[in-house]
Design a protein around this motif. Sequence first.
Motif, PDB file in Angstrom:
ATOM      1  N   LEU A  80      54.622  39.367  36.754  1.00  0.00           N
ATOM      2  CA  LEU A  80      54.173  38.778  37.955  1.00  0.00           C
ATOM      3  C   LEU A  80      53.750  40.050  38.656  1.00  0.00           C
ATOM      4  O   LEU A  80      53.965  41.161  38.656  1.00  0.00           O
ATOM      5  CB  LEU A  80      55.174  38.457  38.909  1.00  0.00           C
ATOM      6  CG  LEU A  80      56.153  37.246  38.250  1.00  0.00           C
ATOM      7  CD1 LEU A  80      56.965  36.780  39.372  1.00  0.00           C
ATOM      8  CD2 LEU A  80      55.377  36.099  38.003  1.00  0.00           C
ATOM      9  N   PHE A  81      52.739  39.827  39.504  1.00  0.00           N
ATOM     10  CA  PHE A  81      52.157  41.085  40.632  1.00  0.00           C
ATOM     11  C   PHE A  81      51.918  40.381  41.897  1.00  0.00           C
ATOM     12  O   PHE A  81      51.549  39.393  42.006  1.00  0.00           O
ATOM     13  CB  PHE A  81      50.898  41.617  40.014  1.00  0.00           C
ATOM     14  CG  PHE A  81      49.872  41.161  39.734  1.00  0.00           C
ATOM     15  CD1 PHE A  81      48.821  41.229  41.027  1.00  0.00           C
ATOM     16  CD2 PHE A  81      49.639  40.351  38.722  1.00  0.00           C
ATOM     17  CE1 PHE A  81      47.530  40.696  40.475  1.00  0.00           C
ATOM     18  CE2 PHE A  81      48.100  39.569  38.691  1.00  0.00           C
ATOM     19  CZ  PHE A  81      47.357  39.941  39.724  1.00  0.00           C
ATOM     20  N   VAL A  82      52.327  41.030  43.027  1.00  0.00           N
ATOM     21  CA  VAL A  82      52.321  40.842  44.173  1.00  0.00           C
ATOM     22  C   VAL A  82      51.832  41.843  45.108  1.00  0.00           C
ATOM     23  O   VAL A  82      51.794  43.118  44.864  1.00  0.00           O
ATOM     24  CB  VAL A  82      53.698  40.254  45.079  1.00  0.00           C
ATOM     25  CG1 VAL A  82      54.327  39.041  44.100  1.00  0.00           C
ATOM     26  CG2 VAL A  82      54.436  41.447  44.953  1.00  0.00           C
ATOM     27  N   LYS A 103      54.098  30.067  46.073  1.00  0.00           N
ATOM     28  CA  LYS A 103      52.536  30.055  46.314  1.00  0.00           C
ATOM     29  C   LYS A 103      51.969  31.041  45.130  1.00  0.00           C
ATOM     30  O   LYS A 103      52.490  32.146  45.047  1.00  0.00           O
ATOM     31  CB  LYS A 103      52.153  30.682  47.719  1.00  0.00           C
ATOM     32  CG  LYS A 103      52.218  29.665  48.896  1.00  0.00           C
ATOM     33  CD  LYS A 103      51.768  30.111  50.089  1.00  0.00           C
ATOM     34  CE  LYS A 103      51.611  29.220  51.300  1.00  0.00           C
ATOM     35  NZ  LYS A 103      51.242  29.650  52.544  1.00  0.00           N
ATOM     36  N   MET A 104      50.823  30.735  44.647  1.00  0.00           N
ATOM     37  CA  MET A 104      50.331  31.341  43.333  1.00  0.00           C
ATOM     38  C   MET A 104      48.998  31.232  43.271  1.00  0.00           C
ATOM     39  O   MET A 104      48.174  30.170  43.705  1.00  0.00           O
ATOM     40  CB  MET A 104      50.985  30.834  41.803  1.00  0.00           C
ATOM     41  CG  MET A 104      50.462  31.465  40.664  1.00  0.00           C
ATOM     42  SD  MET A 104      50.946  30.773  39.059  1.00  0.00           S
ATOM     43  CE  MET A 104      50.152  31.645  37.814  1.00  0.00           C
ATOM     44  N   VAL A 105      48.424  32.426  42.805  1.00  0.00           N
ATOM     45  CA  VAL A 105      46.985  32.601  42.550  1.00  0.00           C
ATOM     46  C   VAL A 105      46.605  32.654  41.286  1.00  0.00           C
ATOM     47  O   VAL A 105      47.440  33.384  40.505  1.00  0.00           O
ATOM     48  CB  VAL A 105      46.419  33.815  43.563  1.00  0.00           C
ATOM     49  CG1 VAL A 105      45.011  34.139  43.068  1.00  0.00           C
ATOM     50  CG2 VAL A 105      46.426  33.896  44.758  1.00  0.00           C
ATOM     51  N   ALA A 106      45.982  31.655  40.634  1.00  0.00           N
ATOM     52  CA  ALA A 106      46.018  31.420  39.208  1.00  0.00           C
ATOM     53  C   ALA A 106      44.414  31.600  38.627  1.00  0.00           C
ATOM     54  O   ALA A 106      43.474  31.344  39.412  1.00  0.00           O
ATOM     55  CB  ALA A 106      46.315  30.187  38.564  1.00  0.00           C
ATOM     56  N   LEU A 107      44.366  31.982  37.464  1.00  0.00           N
ATOM     57  CA  LEU A 107      43.310  31.963  36.763  1.00  0.00           C
ATOM     58  C   LEU A 107      42.996  30.649  36.279  1.00  0.00           C
ATOM     59  O   LEU A 107      43.830  29.818  36.182  1.00  0.00           O
ATOM     60  CB  LEU A 107      43.063  33.020  35.589  1.00  0.00           C
ATOM     61  CG  LEU A 107      42.636  34.654  35.757  1.00  0.00           C
ATOM     62  CD1 LEU A 107      42.595  35.365  34.584  1.00  0.00           C
ATOM     63  CD2 LEU A 107      41.111  34.407  36.535  1.00  0.00           C
ATOM     64  N   HIS A 108      41.762  30.314  36.018  1.00  0.00           N
ATOM     65  CA  HIS A 108      41.352  29.088  35.042  1.00  0.00           C
ATOM     66  C   HIS A 108      42.151  28.459  34.253  1.00  0.00           C
ATOM     67  O   HIS A 108      42.970  29.368  33.598  1.00  0.00           O
ATOM     68  CB  HIS A 108      39.751  29.105  34.925  1.00  0.00           C
ATOM     69  CG  HIS A 108      39.709  30.350  33.893  1.00  0.00           C
ATOM     70  ND1 HIS A 108      40.183  30.396  32.601  1.00  0.00           N
ATOM     71  CD2 HIS A 108      39.017  31.388  34.398  1.00  0.00           C
ATOM     72  CE1 HIS A 108      40.056  31.707  32.138  1.00  0.00           C
ATOM     73  NE2 HIS A 108      39.444  32.329  32.992  1.00  0.00           N
ATOM     74  N   PHE A 150      51.359  35.032  44.603  1.00  0.00           N
ATOM     75  CA  PHE A 150      51.602  35.924  43.424  1.00  0.00           C
ATOM     76  C   PHE A 150      50.789  35.655  42.168  1.00  0.00           C
ATOM     77  O   PHE A 150      49.967  34.355  42.404  1.00  0.00           O
ATOM     78  CB  PHE A 150      53.166  35.706  42.810  1.00  0.00           C
ATOM     79  CG  PHE A 150      53.328  34.407  41.958  1.00  0.00           C
ATOM     80  CD1 PHE A 150      53.033  34.475  40.719  1.00  0.00           C
ATOM     81  CD2 PHE A 150      53.983  33.539  42.763  1.00  0.00           C
ATOM     82  CE1 PHE A 150      53.386  33.605  39.957  1.00  0.00           C
ATOM     83  CE2 PHE A 150      54.375  32.548  41.847  1.00  0.00           C
ATOM     84  CZ  PHE A 150      53.908  32.246  40.598  1.00  0.00           C
ATOM     85  N   GLY A 151      50.507  36.715  41.435  1.00  0.00           N
ATOM     86  CA  GLY A 151      49.671  36.497  40.277  1.00  0.00           C
ATOM     87  C   GLY A 151      50.440  36.776  39.117  1.00  0.00           C
ATOM     88  O   GLY A 151      51.476  37.265  39.155  1.00  0.00           O
ATOM     89  N   ILE A 152      49.655  36.586  37.697  1.00  0.00           N
ATOM     90  CA  ILE A 152      50.334  36.755  36.734  1.00  0.00           C
ATOM     91  C   ILE A 152      49.404  37.717  35.925  1.00  0.00           C
ATOM     92  O   ILE A 152      48.154  37.644  36.029  1.00  0.00           O
ATOM     93  CB  ILE A 152      50.799  35.843  35.810  1.00  0.00           C
ATOM     94  CG1 ILE A 152      49.506  35.007  35.391  1.00  0.00           C
ATOM     95  CG2 ILE A 152      51.901  35.174  36.474  1.00  0.00           C
ATOM     96  CD1 ILE A 152      50.004  33.771  34.273  1.00  0.00           C
ATOM     97  N   ALA A 153      50.037  38.602  35.055  1.00  0.00           N
ATOM     98  CA  ALA A 153      49.178  39.581  34.232  1.00  0.00           C
ATOM     99  C   ALA A 153      49.807  40.039  33.005  1.00  0.00           C
ATOM    100  O   ALA A 153      50.758  39.866  33.080  1.00  0.00           O
ATOM    101  CB  ALA A 153      48.505  40.581  34.880  1.00  0.00           C
TER     102      ALA A 153
END
Length: 217
Positions: A80-82, A103-108, A150-153
Amino acid sequence: ASLLHSGKIHVGLSCHYFVQKLLPRFIEKYPGVSVKATVGHSSRLKQEILACRIDIAEITDIEPDPRLHSLKFSEQEILLFVSRSHPWAKKTSIGIKQLDNEKMVALHTESMTRQIFNRKLSDSGIHPNIVLELDNWETMKEAVAEGVGFGIALEDEFGPDERLVKIAIRGSGFTANQYFVCQPEYRDLKIISAFLDIAAQESEKYKILKQIHPRVA
Protein backbone atom coordinates in the motif's frame (compact mmCIF):
# COMPACT_ATOMS: atom_id res chain seq x y z
CA ALA A 1 24.67 -12.86 -30.18
CA SER A 2 28.13 -11.26 -30.39
CA LEU A 3 27.65 -11.04 -34.20
CA LEU A 4 24.45 -9.04 -33.83
CA HIS A 5 25.18 -5.85 -35.77
CA SER A 6 21.75 -4.92 -37.08
CA GLY A 7 18.06 -5.69 -36.80
CA LYS A 8 14.95 -4.49 -34.99
CA ILE A 9 13.28 -5.52 -31.75
CA HIS A 10 9.88 -4.41 -30.45
CA VAL A 11 9.68 -4.58 -26.66
CA GLY A 12 6.50 -4.27 -24.57
CA LEU A 13 6.74 -2.81 -21.06
CA SER A 14 4.18 -2.91 -18.28
CA CYS A 15 6.47 -1.37 -15.63
CA HIS A 16 9.22 0.80 -17.07
CA TYR A 17 11.06 0.80 -13.71
CA PHE A 18 12.19 -2.78 -14.22
CA VAL A 19 14.04 -2.02 -17.43
CA GLN A 20 15.74 1.24 -16.50
CA LYS A 21 19.12 -0.49 -16.69
CA LEU A 22 18.25 -3.33 -19.05
CA LEU A 23 17.35 -1.32 -22.15
CA PRO A 24 20.39 1.00 -21.96
CA ARG A 25 22.64 -2.05 -21.52
CA PHE A 26 21.13 -3.75 -24.57
CA ILE A 27 21.46 -0.58 -26.68
CA GLU A 28 25.06 -0.07 -25.57
CA LYS A 29 26.03 -3.67 -26.38
CA TYR A 30 24.15 -3.80 -29.70
CA PRO A 31 24.21 -0.22 -31.07
CA GLY A 32 23.26 -1.42 -34.56
CA VAL A 33 19.92 -2.81 -33.35
CA SER A 34 16.88 -0.54 -33.52
CA VAL A 35 14.71 -0.78 -30.39
CA LYS A 36 11.04 0.16 -30.26
CA ALA A 37 9.30 0.12 -26.86
CA THR A 38 5.56 0.11 -26.21
CA VAL A 39 4.20 0.76 -22.71
CA GLY A 40 0.92 -0.98 -21.87
CA HIS A 41 -1.02 -3.17 -19.47
CA SER A 42 0.23 -6.71 -18.90
CA SER A 43 -2.93 -8.39 -20.22
CA ARG A 44 -2.86 -6.30 -23.38
CA LEU A 45 0.86 -6.84 -23.94
CA LYS A 46 0.38 -10.58 -23.60
CA GLN A 47 -2.25 -10.48 -26.34
CA GLU A 48 0.16 -8.50 -28.53
CA ILE A 49 2.82 -11.17 -27.98
CA LEU A 50 0.37 -13.97 -28.84
CA ALA A 51 -0.63 -12.09 -32.00
CA CYS A 52 3.07 -11.64 -32.93
CA ARG A 53 2.75 -7.85 -32.97
CA ILE A 54 5.43 -7.44 -30.26
CA ASP A 55 8.62 -9.51 -30.07
CA ILE A 56 9.14 -9.67 -26.31
CA ALA A 57 7.40 -8.07 -23.33
CA GLU A 58 7.87 -7.50 -19.62
CA ILE A 59 4.62 -8.28 -17.80
CA THR A 60 3.20 -8.83 -14.31
CA ASP A 61 1.55 -12.17 -13.57
CA ILE A 62 1.13 -14.80 -10.86
CA GLU A 63 2.61 -17.68 -12.82
CA PRO A 64 4.03 -18.35 -16.30
CA ASP A 65 1.62 -18.64 -19.22
CA PRO A 66 2.11 -22.12 -20.74
CA ARG A 67 1.61 -20.70 -24.24
CA LEU A 68 4.72 -18.52 -23.94
CA HIS A 69 8.41 -18.80 -23.18
CA SER A 70 8.88 -17.00 -19.85
CA LEU A 71 11.94 -15.70 -18.03
CA LYS A 72 11.11 -14.80 -14.41
CA PHE A 73 12.81 -11.49 -13.70
CA SER A 74 11.72 -10.82 -10.12
CA GLU A 75 9.16 -11.45 -7.41
CA GLN A 76 7.51 -8.32 -6.11
CA GLU A 77 5.57 -7.67 -2.92
CA ILE A 78 2.35 -5.70 -3.38
CA LEU A 79 2.39 -2.74 -0.99
CA LEU A 80 0.00 0.00 0.00
CA PHE A 81 1.07 3.60 -0.25
CA VAL A 82 -0.51 6.66 1.32
CA SER A 83 0.13 10.38 1.65
CA ARG A 84 2.11 11.61 4.67
CA SER A 85 -1.10 13.20 5.97
CA HIS A 86 -2.98 9.87 5.95
CA PRO A 87 -3.90 8.35 9.35
CA TRP A 88 -1.86 5.24 8.41
CA ALA A 89 1.27 7.20 7.50
CA LYS A 90 3.20 6.15 10.64
CA LYS A 91 2.39 2.45 10.24
CA THR A 92 4.93 0.03 8.72
CA SER A 93 2.35 -2.70 8.12
CA ILE A 94 -1.40 -3.15 8.17
CA GLY A 95 -3.87 -6.05 8.37
CA ILE A 96 -6.19 -6.65 5.45
CA LYS A 97 -9.34 -6.25 7.59
CA GLN A 98 -8.48 -2.58 7.95
CA LEU A 99 -8.84 -2.20 4.19
CA ASP A 100 -12.55 -3.03 4.21
CA ASN A 101 -14.54 0.02 3.01
CA GLU A 102 -11.38 2.16 3.22
CA LYS A 103 -11.06 4.85 0.52
CA MET A 104 -8.87 3.63 -2.34
CA VAL A 105 -7.47 5.21 -5.50
CA ALA A 106 -7.26 2.39 -8.04
CA LEU A 107 -5.83 1.77 -11.45
CA HIS A 108 -8.16 0.44 -14.18
CA THR A 109 -9.41 -3.13 -13.92
CA GLU A 110 -6.90 -4.23 -16.59
CA SER A 111 -4.08 -3.68 -14.10
CA MET A 112 -2.66 -7.12 -13.24
CA THR A 113 -1.45 -5.84 -9.86
CA ARG A 114 -5.00 -4.73 -9.06
CA GLN A 115 -6.44 -8.04 -10.24
CA ILE A 116 -4.09 -10.01 -7.97
CA PHE A 117 -4.81 -7.65 -5.06
CA ASN A 118 -8.59 -7.86 -5.58
CA ARG A 119 -8.48 -11.66 -5.72
CA LYS A 120 -6.68 -11.86 -2.38
CA LEU A 121 -9.07 -9.43 -0.70
CA SER A 122 -12.19 -11.07 -2.14
CA ASP A 123 -11.06 -14.42 -0.74
CA SER A 124 -11.25 -12.79 2.70
CA GLY A 125 -14.48 -10.89 2.02
CA ILE A 126 -12.69 -7.53 2.07
CA HIS A 127 -13.89 -4.74 -0.25
CA PRO A 128 -12.21 -1.31 -0.26
CA ASN A 129 -14.24 1.74 -1.23
CA ILE A 130 -12.87 2.74 -4.63
CA VAL A 131 -13.52 6.48 -4.71
CA LEU A 132 -11.41 7.19 -7.79
CA GLU A 133 -10.37 4.94 -10.69
CA LEU A 134 -7.66 6.12 -13.10
CA ASP A 135 -6.03 4.72 -16.22
CA ASN A 136 -2.53 6.06 -15.59
CA TRP A 137 0.03 5.23 -12.91
CA GLU A 138 1.33 8.80 -12.55
CA THR A 139 -2.13 10.34 -12.09
CA MET A 140 -2.99 7.61 -9.59
CA LYS A 141 0.16 8.41 -7.59
CA GLU A 142 -0.69 12.14 -7.64
CA ALA A 143 -4.22 11.48 -6.36
CA VAL A 144 -2.84 9.40 -3.48
CA ALA A 145 -0.32 12.15 -2.69
CA GLU A 146 -3.26 14.59 -2.47
CA GLY A 147 -4.85 12.38 0.19
CA VAL A 148 -7.77 11.01 -1.85
CA GLY A 149 -7.18 7.47 -0.57
CA PHE A 150 -4.64 4.67 -0.44
CA GLY A 151 -3.08 3.14 -3.53
CA ILE A 152 -1.24 -0.09 -4.27
CA ALA A 153 2.00 -0.72 -6.10
CA LEU A 154 4.69 -3.30 -6.61
CA GLU A 155 7.47 -2.66 -4.09
CA ASP A 156 9.94 -1.31 -6.65
CA GLU A 157 7.45 0.39 -8.92
CA PHE A 158 8.45 3.91 -8.08
CA GLY A 159 11.46 5.66 -6.63
CA PRO A 160 11.57 7.70 -3.43
CA ASP A 161 8.81 10.30 -3.12
CA GLU A 162 8.78 12.46 0.01
CA ARG A 163 5.00 12.87 -0.24
CA LEU A 164 4.29 9.15 0.04
CA VAL A 165 4.74 6.35 2.58
CA LYS A 166 4.85 2.64 1.69
CA ILE A 167 3.08 0.17 4.00
CA ALA A 168 3.37 -3.63 3.96
CA ILE A 169 0.22 -5.77 3.99
CA ARG A 170 0.29 -8.41 6.72
CA GLY A 171 -0.47 -11.93 5.54
CA SER A 172 0.84 -14.12 2.76
CA GLY A 173 0.21 -14.09 -0.94
CA PHE A 174 0.36 -10.38 -1.73
CA THR A 175 3.05 -10.93 -4.33
CA ALA A 176 3.32 -10.73 -8.09
CA ASN A 177 6.01 -11.85 -10.51
CA GLN A 178 7.69 -9.97 -13.32
CA TYR A 179 8.32 -12.02 -16.47
CA PHE A 180 9.86 -11.42 -19.86
CA VAL A 181 7.74 -13.36 -22.33
CA CYS A 182 7.92 -14.19 -26.02
CA GLN A 183 6.57 -16.72 -28.47
CA PRO A 184 8.35 -20.09 -27.90
CA GLU A 185 9.62 -20.12 -31.50
CA TYR A 186 11.16 -16.65 -31.02
CA ARG A 187 13.44 -17.54 -28.11
CA ASP A 188 16.26 -18.87 -30.31
CA LEU A 189 16.29 -15.91 -32.69
CA LYS A 190 19.61 -14.07 -32.27
CA ILE A 191 18.08 -10.77 -31.32
CA ILE A 192 15.61 -12.25 -28.80
CA SER A 193 18.24 -14.57 -27.35
CA ALA A 194 20.58 -11.59 -26.86
CA PHE A 195 17.85 -9.63 -25.10
CA LEU A 196 16.96 -12.57 -22.84
CA ASP A 197 20.63 -13.03 -21.93
CA ILE A 198 20.86 -9.44 -20.71
CA ALA A 199 17.51 -9.77 -18.91
CA ALA A 200 18.80 -12.88 -17.11
CA GLN A 201 21.99 -11.05 -16.09
CA GLU A 202 20.01 -8.07 -14.78
CA SER A 203 17.72 -10.45 -12.90
CA GLU A 204 20.70 -11.99 -11.09
CA LYS A 205 22.01 -8.53 -10.20
CA TYR A 206 18.56 -7.61 -8.91
CA LYS A 207 18.40 -10.69 -6.66
CA ILE A 208 21.83 -9.94 -5.19
CA LEU A 209 20.87 -6.31 -4.60
CA LYS A 210 17.67 -7.39 -2.84
CA GLN A 211 19.68 -9.58 -0.47
CA ILE A 212 22.00 -6.71 0.38
CA HIS A 213 19.25 -4.08 0.62
CA PRO A 214 15.92 -5.64 1.63
CA ARG A 215 12.83 -3.49 1.18
CA VAL A 216 12.23 -0.94 3.89
CA ALA A 217 8.52 -0.17 4.23
